[in-house]
Design an enzyme around this catalytic site. Sequence first.
Site, PDB file in Angstrom:
ATOM      1  CE  LYS A   1      53.829  -0.705   2.511  1.00  0.00           C
ATOM      2  NZ  LYS A   1      53.826  -0.153   1.168  1.00  0.00           N
TER       3      LYS A   1
ATOM      4  CB  CYS B   1      48.779  -0.503  -0.524  1.00  0.00           C
ATOM      5  SG  CYS B   1      49.895  -0.925  -1.776  1.00  0.00           S
TER       6      CYS B   1
HETATM    7  N1  SAJ Z   1      41.712   6.777  -2.399  1.00  0.00           N
HETATM    8  C1  SAJ Z   1      40.638   7.542  -2.247  1.00  0.00           C
HETATM    9  N2  SAJ Z   1      40.538   8.751  -1.644  1.00  0.00           N
HETATM   10  C2  SAJ Z   1      41.886   9.607  -1.556  1.00  0.00           C
HETATM   11  C3  SAJ Z   1      43.157   8.865  -1.879  1.00  0.00           C
HETATM   12  C4  SAJ Z   1      42.744   7.509  -2.452  1.00  0.00           C
HETATM   13  O1  SAJ Z   1      39.380   6.970  -2.313  1.00  0.00           O
HETATM   14  O2  SAJ Z   1      41.807  10.638  -1.083  1.00  0.00           O
HETATM   15  C5  SAJ Z   1      41.474   5.518  -3.126  1.00  0.00           C
HETATM   16  C6  SAJ Z   1      42.099   5.297  -4.412  1.00  0.00           C
HETATM   17  O3  SAJ Z   1      41.186   5.790  -5.549  1.00  0.00           O
HETATM   18  C7  SAJ Z   1      42.453   3.858  -4.316  1.00  0.00           C
HETATM   19  C8  SAJ Z   1      43.081   3.508  -3.194  1.00  0.00           C
HETATM   20  O4  SAJ Z   1      42.340   4.855  -2.204  1.00  0.00           O
HETATM   21  O5  SAJ Z   1      41.382   3.214  -4.682  1.00  0.00           O
HETATM   22  C9  SAJ Z   1      44.303   3.705  -2.924  1.00  0.00           C
HETATM   23  O6  SAJ Z   1      45.158   4.831  -3.202  1.00  0.00           O
HETATM   24  P1  SAJ Z   1      46.233   5.381  -2.966  1.00  0.00           P
HETATM   25  O7  SAJ Z   1      46.145   6.917  -3.390  1.00  0.00           O
HETATM   26  O8  SAJ Z   1      46.366   5.332  -1.502  1.00  0.00           O
HETATM   27  O9  SAJ Z   1      47.504   4.695  -3.677  1.00  0.00           O
HETATM   28  P2  SAJ Z   1      47.987   2.999  -3.501  1.00  0.00           P
HETATM   29  O10 SAJ Z   1      47.314   2.169  -2.539  1.00  0.00           O
HETATM   30  O11 SAJ Z   1      48.271   2.884  -5.044  1.00  0.00           O
HETATM   31  O12 SAJ Z   1      49.573   3.436  -2.807  1.00  0.00           O
HETATM   32  C10 SAJ Z   1      49.676   3.597  -1.444  1.00  0.00           C
HETATM   33  C11 SAJ Z   1      50.843   4.671  -1.300  1.00  0.00           C
HETATM   34  N3  SAJ Z   1      50.746   4.932   0.283  1.00  0.00           N
HETATM   35  C12 SAJ Z   1      51.019   6.277   0.877  1.00  0.00           C
HETATM   36  O13 SAJ Z   1      50.584   7.214  -0.110  1.00  0.00           O
HETATM   37  C13 SAJ Z   1      50.696   6.160   2.153  1.00  0.00           C
HETATM   38  C14 SAJ Z   1      52.102   4.176  -1.586  1.00  0.00           C
HETATM   39  O14 SAJ Z   1      53.063   5.285  -1.243  1.00  0.00           O
HETATM   40  C15 SAJ Z   1      52.420   2.978  -1.137  1.00  0.00           C
HETATM   41  O15 SAJ Z   1      54.012   2.506  -1.642  1.00  0.00           O
HETATM   42  C16 SAJ Z   1      51.394   1.795  -1.395  1.00  0.00           C
HETATM   43  O16 SAJ Z   1      50.350   2.196  -1.213  1.00  0.00           O
HETATM   44  C17 SAJ Z   1      51.985   0.439  -1.220  1.00  0.00           C
HETATM   45  O17 SAJ Z   1      52.499  -0.085  -1.837  1.00  0.00           O
HETATM   46  O18 SAJ Z   1      51.778   0.176   0.235  1.00  0.00           O
END
Ligand code: SAJ
Length: 433
Positions: free
Chosen positions: A201, A255
Amino acid sequence: MEVRVLGLGHIGLPTAAACAARGLKVLGIDRDEKVIANAREGLHISEPGLAEAVRLAVASGNLRFSSKVEPGDVFIIAVPTPITPDYCCEMEHVVKAVESILAVLREGDTVLIESTVGPGDTASTVQPLLEKAGFVVGKSVYLAHCPERVMPGQVMQELVDNPRVVGGVTPACSVRAAELYRRISRGEIILTDSTTAEMVKLTENTFRDVNIALANELVKICNHLRINGLAVIEYANMHPRVNLHQPGPGVGGHCLAVDPYFIIEKAPELSPLIALSRRINSSMPSYISDFVAKLPLAAGATLSILGVSYRGNIADVRESPGLKVVDNLSRLGFKIRIHDPHAKPKGYDLYSLEEALTGADLAVVLADHAEFRTLSAKTFRNLMRQSQILDTKGIIDVKAFLADGVAVWNLGTLNKSCSFFPEVAATGKGARP
Ligand code: SAJ
């Protein structure tokens, strides 16, 4: 199978509804009566499909709520594990939740930890609580860590479709724990040990955080080199084995901005890359506000902020980098008008799109909400005093906007003189967020 879900938050409530939808008898438990009152309506969490799923589950008689624990067969612990001021995993709520079930726990019951915890925590912190109460884990009760991995905004679908990693503290625990997930999940069920499941995770979110840090570092380097970093990322991603993520104003949510620290906590000497990636991503709000500070804007100019949730199309503002940018810009003396069709952050004034843009000197896009993707250059041109946009999420069609008389910077063109072909400002489409 009688299921008890402790903690009716972003994971607990959808999990309770999903179990009930599969015909299991579920009691959702939360110590906060207000949460319970809201949970009955499915209302305290904004997640597509959740309110309806809760309503149906309650109507079917399969889902009840209470502040008191009752005996059951499976206890799912889905309470928060915040980060402590010294960047460690706060286990207090998990410990209290497990202690609260000890009085009703019976031989043969299963305890599942879904809260995100550090590698080794289920075995080192939870198992002793059960043993102190006289149980033999793996024989008289079963204990496993089964991390939730659902994406906010698509939780109801991912809860059912995602593969599940089921990590028992003994092999018998994994087998028992898997029984529940086979009932509620269509995804593959992988059996392993609890420390591996915990690390899986944390690794998933750390992978994203490190990848995003690389993307953020690349755009900084490219701005220095006077080339378009978004174009570099887009074109590099055309290679079949390259998958750079999307640079942006920083990394938020509960996360990616938190989980890497739980790995660092357990092996600080061995995790310099993970620690540095956190620092790079945490530096992005200042990178953005420093850029705005250097623009030729009058002191006290009005900035229209588009979006402050931590990610597009959701209301959540936990660890929002957008709000950090806003705080920095306020401190610099700018007048701030925030428009966000999803988020309602406490302590900030919110405006309609028209109010936010009217008379503004710069619009700053800080969240990639779908609503912003369809805005026309004309809207900005007609309402703003100076029609110029800083798009930190790479969602504005730079070429079309430039042609329509609106100046646009994105993370690929912060050094404006960088654009060899100014109109070829990449869309960021090549990144796969
Ligand atoms: N972000 C970027 N660039 C990207 C992708 C995301 O800057 O290319 C930023 C987003 O804007 C945001 C942050 O990162 O601020 C987190 O975004 P995220 O798209 O990773 O989404 P979360 O944190 O809402 O969800 C993640 C997911 N993890 C993965 O995809 C590996 C989700 O499946 C998990 O369940 C969740 O974390 C969690 O609960 O841990």
